[in-house]
Write an enzyme that holds these catalytic residues in place. Sequence first.
Site, PDB file in Angstrom:
ATOM      1  N   ASP A  35       0.624  -1.254   0.102  1.00 38.80           N
ATOM      2  CA  ASP A  35      -0.040   0.009   0.096  1.00 38.80           C
ATOM      3  C   ASP A  35       0.808   1.232  -0.026  1.00 38.80           C
ATOM      4  O   ASP A  35       2.142   0.972   0.124  1.00 38.80           O
ATOM      5  CB  ASP A  35      -0.990   0.026   1.136  1.00 38.80           C
ATOM      6  N   SER A  36       0.450   2.511   0.066  1.00 39.06           N
ATOM      7  CA  SER A  36       1.154   3.799  -0.109  1.00 39.06           C
ATOM      8  C   SER A  36       1.926   3.826   0.883  1.00 39.06           C
ATOM      9  O   SER A  36       3.239   4.352   0.708  1.00 39.06           O
ATOM     10  CB  SER A  36      -0.058   5.015  -0.136  1.00 39.06           C
TER      11      SER A  36
END
Lengths: 74, 419
Positions: A35-36
Amino acid sequence: MEVIDRVKKIIVDQLGVEASKVSEDSSFVDDLGADSLDIVELIMAFEEEFDVEIPDEDAEKIKTVGDAIRYLNK
Amino acid sequence: MAEVNKVVITGLGAVSPIGIGKEKFWELLIQGKSGIGKITYFDTTEYPTKIAAEVKNFDYDDYLTTKEANRMNKSTKYSIVATRLALEDAKLDVSKEDNPYAVGVILGLGVGGLETIEEQHKILLEKGPRRVSPFFVPMMISNIAAGEIAIKIGAKGPNEIITTACASSTHAIGTAFKLLQQGDAQIIISGGTEAAITPMSLAGFCSMKALSTQNDQPEKASKPFDKKRDGFVLGEGAGILILETLSHAKERKAHIYAEILGFGMTSDAYHITAPAPDGEGASRAMEVALEDAQLEPAQVDYINAHGTSTPLNDKLETLSIKQTFGRHAYNLKVSSNKSMLGHLLGASGGIEAIATALTIKEDLIPPTINYHDPDPDCDLDYVPNKAESKLVRYALSNSFGFGGHNGVLVLGKYNEKGR
């Protein structure tokens, strides 16, 4: 150790994925489940391992394992 | 008063300094086994206190992937494992519930992600701000355990963490109880977690002179209500309970440990850390809880005391029990799990609610260990050194926190035919 092996080791450690699943074509988000926040952490780990500073505008372009290897080989 | 739902306890999950899992926890608690030893996490040479109750052999491999574990604070890991154990014990699979919005998570946590703060602050000082982890904030914030549990199991109902220092979990269970009573959820995962045996925490509690310095015999250092008590011992772990409305528990034929009957909370409004010298706040919290449960003081058989082993707490808790119960204070049993577990801070109310539920279920009262020298200020029956069999119909669980927070739960035997 070659750049490719050092990059792979970081990815395996941080994303908790099998080494066999990490190829140059692998996308961090689509194939390796990042994820980010994972991406930010990976970039930091690359900076630390290779003693470089990766500006945000460059980091945004690193989307696959191959992108990272090519950038760090420069 | 409008009709409210009855609330019962249907699952227990313990990650404690004496063992992991309800069975091991209860077996050793009844044996009077201490979980306190020398601190192994870091060098304590410079600290006046060198002992704590650490969780041993904690293994989360069955419950978390490496990646998940890497981005979780230890207190969150404890809460996830304890939640899984409690759900297994309750034979409950949240993903199979018809309404995920009726499943909540309300936990207590006193200190939060201190270990993460210490690690990352070191990185900040040594390597600069660009090396502080993007996971620092989500790992450190105190509420994250409730969020992580919801993500793991798909619980979409009420979700929060309550922070009232050492009363946190008792307040969490009390709040969950009220929400279930009024029908805001059908199941709430409650209790609490804590992992604050860290250099900063130990240093801070040492500076307050709050901790025992009886380092030579760690297993004997925590001696609640004994004349030679000299402070509490830091503990850690998680105590998670599955709370359900009675109708939901009956519908799925769940095993019921005990019923939650009442909750009371007050503030001392006196001092940041010292309990009020008249014991009024604690006493009033017990009275509010009993009124909420519609019980007379004389009906109470047992009190699972806050019993920290500090000179002030144990004296004033005794005083407050006598104020609330009058002569009956000498008939009922009082014991402190902290004599064995140390003080789990924000998680203490959770682990002690588990012990209280099992006490009611088994009619067996865990002892206060290390009790040898009576203190004239502490003159109740503290179930010294050996567990006692006794019919326990109604029991209180007391918790008091820095800031003057008092929380008291009333638990009772579940009776199919009603009270």
